[in-house]
Design a protein around this motif. Structure first.
Motif, PDB file in Angstrom:
ATOM      1  N   UNK A 110       0.952  -1.236  -0.253  1.00 22.36           N
ATOM      2  CA  UNK A 110      -0.129  -0.285   0.177  1.00 22.36           C
ATOM      3  C   UNK A 110       0.718   0.865  -0.056  1.00 22.36           C
ATOM      4  N   UNK A 111       2.125   1.003   0.592  1.00 21.88           N
ATOM      5  CA  UNK A 111       2.946   2.024   0.729  1.00 21.88           C
ATOM      6  C   UNK A 111       3.393   2.652  -0.770  1.00 21.88           C
ATOM      7  N   UNK A 112       4.057   1.666  -1.252  1.00 27.00           N
ATOM      8  CA  UNK A 112       4.157   2.218  -2.435  1.00 27.00           C
ATOM      9  C   UNK A 112       3.509   2.562  -3.798  1.00 27.00           C
ATOM     10  N   UNK A 113       2.112   2.630  -3.377  1.00 29.98           N
ATOM     11  CA  UNK A 113       1.364   3.050  -4.027  1.00 29.98           C
ATOM     12  C   UNK A 113       1.116   4.980  -3.924  1.00 29.98           C
ATOM     13  N   UNK A 114       1.244   5.188  -2.803  1.00 32.18           N
ATOM     14  CA  UNK A 114       1.333   6.479  -1.665  1.00 32.18           C
ATOM     15  C   UNK A 114       2.393   7.497  -2.416  1.00 32.18           C
ATOM     16  N   UNK A 115       4.219   6.051  -2.759  1.00 36.91           N
ATOM     17  CA  UNK A 115       5.712   6.958  -3.535  1.00 36.91           C
ATOM     18  C   UNK A 115       4.953   6.952  -4.616  1.00 36.91           C
ATOM     19  N   UNK A 116       4.604   5.929  -5.407  1.00 37.05           N
ATOM     20  CA  UNK A 116       3.974   5.905  -6.764  1.00 37.05           C
ATOM     21  C   UNK A 116       3.356   7.417  -6.259  1.00 37.05           C
ATOM     22  N   UNK A 117       2.099   7.547  -5.848  1.00 40.63           N
ATOM     23  CA  UNK A 117       1.263   8.823  -6.167  1.00 40.63           C
ATOM     24  C   UNK A 117       2.116   9.728  -6.123  1.00 40.63           C
ATOM     25  N   UNK A 118       2.846  10.325  -5.023  1.00 45.15           N
ATOM     26  CA  UNK A 118       3.648  11.111  -4.435  1.00 45.15           C
ATOM     27  C   UNK A 118       4.454  11.658  -6.085  1.00 45.15           C
ATOM     28  N   UNK A 119       5.242  10.803  -6.995  1.00 48.31           N
ATOM     29  CA  UNK A 119       5.024  10.642  -8.329  1.00 48.31           C
ATOM     30  C   UNK A 119       4.796  11.030  -9.533  1.00 48.31           C
ATOM     31  N   UNK A 120       3.921  10.849  -9.818  1.00 52.47           N
ATOM     32  CA  UNK A 120       2.772  11.180 -10.652  1.00 52.47           C
ATOM     33  C   UNK A 120       2.435  12.148 -10.417  1.00 52.47           C
ATOM     34  N   UNK A 121       1.990  12.984  -8.953  1.00 50.45           N
ATOM     35  CA  UNK A 121       1.668  13.991  -8.594  1.00 50.45           C
ATOM     36  C   UNK A 121       2.481  15.551  -9.763  1.00 50.45           C
ATOM     37  N   UNK A 122       4.095  14.490  -9.530  1.00 48.47           N
ATOM     38  CA  UNK A 122       4.803  15.969  -9.557  1.00 48.47           C
ATOM     39  C   UNK A 122       5.958  15.832 -10.604  1.00 48.47           C
ATOM     40  N   UNK A 123       4.847  14.708 -11.634  1.00 46.81           N
ATOM     41  CA  UNK A 123       4.989  14.312 -13.251  1.00 46.81           C
ATOM     42  C   UNK A 123       6.364  13.586 -13.297  1.00 46.81           C
ATOM     43  N   UNK A 124       6.949  12.919 -12.323  1.00 46.07           N
ATOM     44  CA  UNK A 124       7.927  12.123 -12.521  1.00 46.07           C
ATOM     45  C   UNK A 124       8.107  10.400 -12.685  1.00 46.07           C
TER      46      UNK A 124
END
Length: 571
Positions: free
Chosen positions: A253-267
């Motif tokens: 679940x946490x890796x989704x949060x990590x992924x979401x963060x980088x999606x938000x900053x367009x990485x």
């Protein structure tokens, strides 16, 4: 056999299945490649189909995904079938060796008679067909999955690496905390099962004298000890197993949060976020499965260790050069025998020379060493010093399967085995009907067998409940006589016989004497002594008198007269 050879028994079984393990590894390679289907399908759907809104692409990807999962399922099924056959091959490689060692251990150490080695072999085979073993084949792919996550984004890779390290630490702690408890629990379970088996062999005595509650209490106490240790081990294992599952779900679940963060900053793209979560779950799954199946792995490891000890203690019998068929000349030279599990010799400095065809009676008080001598003459208990020779060759130098047909043995406790009367008499070799009838007639039991419901085809059990003690003893005597053996040892052959049975036994001894069969008769009944040639008197594990029957009887009479005279003398 060298120690290296002995230790290679189990390893040799695994080595013989090397091709199966290699095939399993190859199938695991393709299975783990196909495991990438789900994350890459998600990646394409989110980043390609949703962005392009192309239904044709969606249908094509979906069809490809279903096909690849079908192939993966087929490969998993084939891999499972391979391991089932590998486990069966291992069983075929070891089962007879283990069975033989189990019985040899029972002969050497009567207090260790147990079928546990066969249970241990079953435990190993079952582990090899379970999901726990698949985890060990899949775990090596963890670095590859983490490497792919690094390609998605370094943050994913480092996060997955940290999660894998944490789960590995949990696995190590699980091993450290549960190994001792599980091993002790397994040991207590073996003791409880052995105690129950021993009690079952004496069920009639327990029932007749109302001993069941007390005996059951002893077993239950041992069983409770096993339950307590198993509960302790299972509680510890449960902590780490549940911790592993919770941590894996948290990390996924946490890796989704990590992924979401980088999606938000367009990485990172949304597809990579979803695919990364699935991929990390797959990467950590083998570690989670290893921790969850650690109890079964530890049981298999304990079984492996126990089997190793048994096979190491009982080396495989090497085929010796066949010796000539014995004529029956028996010699004993300065024999010293210490019974298994004891430190006190039961026989000391026993020396005998029995020519072919002699009929020797063996008498003496209880604990004089008579039955120990019988076991030594048969090669059941090895000599600590001195030797037992047949036709000049030490009995241990004969191949047992070649010497056995030339030896007849009637023990005190008659054991008849599950099968027909004819199979029991023929020693479960190929039944020679003519030889079976001849042996039965020599033992004076032919007419008795004909009165059984199916005559020689009557099925009897190991407890021979349908037969009286005397009938069992006479059938056991026929078994000892089967095939015209050269040396026969009868231990209390008339202990359960009535007058008719005694007469039949006397006729049997006359037949053996006429056939020049070397025969030892151990008995407390003096009525049988008139049929023998020589008399051996044992006392406290030593030979007191040995020679022609009449001479020894005179010596015994003189000795008794002197003892009576001393006992009547005034103090």
């Amino acid at each position: 056999m060298s120690n290296t050879d002995v230790k290679d028994d189990l390893r040799g079984a695994l080595k013989a299945s090397k091709r199966g393990f290699i095939a399993t590894g190859v199938f695991s390679l393709f299975i783990n490649i196909l495991m990438l289907t789900s994350p890459f399908y998600m990646l394409q759907v989110y980043d390609r189909v949703v962005a392009s809104r192309s239904l044709e692409t969606l249908f094509f990807l979906t069809a490809l995904m279903v096909f690849l999962f079908g192939v993966m399922g087929t490969l998993q099924w084939v891999r499972s079938r391979i391991l089932v056959r590998v486990s069966n091959q291992m069983d075929q490689y070891l089962s007879q060796r283990v069975y033989s060692a189990m019985f040899e251990l029972g002969v050497r150490s009567p207090n260790q008679r147990t079928s546990q080695p066969l249970s241990d072999l079953t435990s190993l085979r079952q582990f090899m067909t379970g999901n726990g073993l698949f985890a060990f084949f899949d775990a090596p792919w963890l670095p590859i999955y983490i490497g792919i996550l690094f390609l998605f984004h370094p943050a994913f890779g480092w996060f997955a690496l940290g999660a894998a390290i944490i789960l590995t630490i949990v696995a190590i702690f699980n091993e450290k905390m549960t190994k001792k408890s599980l091993t002790e629990a397994n040991g207590e379970n073996v003791k409880a099962q052995s105690l129950a088996t021993s009690n079952l062999r004496n069920s009639e005595v327990l029932h007749a004298m109302g001993m069941l509650p007390n005996i059951m209490g002893r077993w239950y106490k041992q069983h409770q000890t096993f339950l307590e240790k198993q509960t302790t081990a299972s509680d510890k294992a449960g902590i780490f197993s549940n911790l592993s599952k919770v941590l894996r779900m948290i990390f996924q679940s946490l890796v989704l949060g990590v992924g979401a963060y980088y999606v938000v900053i367009n990485e990172m793209s949304p597809g990579m976020m979803i695919a990364g979560s699935i991929l990390m779950g797959r990467a950590l799954a083998p570690l989670d499965l290893i921790i969850g199946s650690w109890t079964s792995f530890n049981n298999a490891r304990t079984s492996y260790d126990r089997l190793s000890k048994v096979l190491n203690a009982i080396p495989a019998n090497e085929q010796k050069m066949p010796l000539p068929t014995p004529t029956g000349q028996v010699s004993v030279e300065a024999l010293l025998v210490v019974p298994p599990g004891s430190k006190t010799p039961a026989l000391r400095n026993v020396t005998l020379n029995v020519p072919t065809g002699d009929l020797v009676g063996v008498v003496g008080p209880s604990a004089a060493g008579k039955s120990t001598l019988a076991r030594a003459l048969l090669g059941i208990w090895p000599a600590s010093n001195g030797s037992v020779r047949i036709d000049g060759a030490e009995i241990q130098h004969y191949n047992r399967d070649q010497l056995g047909p030339h030896i007849g043995y009637l023990p005190q406790d008659i054991e008849l085995f599950n099968g027909t009367v004819s199979e029991n008499i023929a020693r479960f070799s190929e039944v020679d009907a003519n030889q079976v009838v001849i042996a039965a007639k020599k033992a004076g039991v032919h007419e008795l067998i004909l009165r059984l419901p199916q005559a020689y085809d009557t099925v009897i059990g190991s407890d021979s409940g349908a037969l009286s003690g005397g009938q069992r003893q006479r059938i056991g005597l026929a078994r000892a006589l089967y095939g015209t053996p050269k040396v026969i040892i009868l231990d209390e052959p008339n202990s359960n016989l009535d007058d008719q049975g005694e007469q039949a036994l006397a006729q049997t001894l006359q037949i053996l004497k006429a056939q020049k069969t070397t025969t030892f008769v151990i008995s407390h009944r003096t009525s049988i002594l008139r049929h023998i040639d020589k008399l051996l008197v044992m006392k406290e594990g030593q030979v007191q008198f040995f020679g022609p029957r009449d001479e020894v009887m005179k010596k015994l009479a003189v000795q008794k007269a002197e003892q009576d005279k001393l006992s009547q003398a005034p103090a």
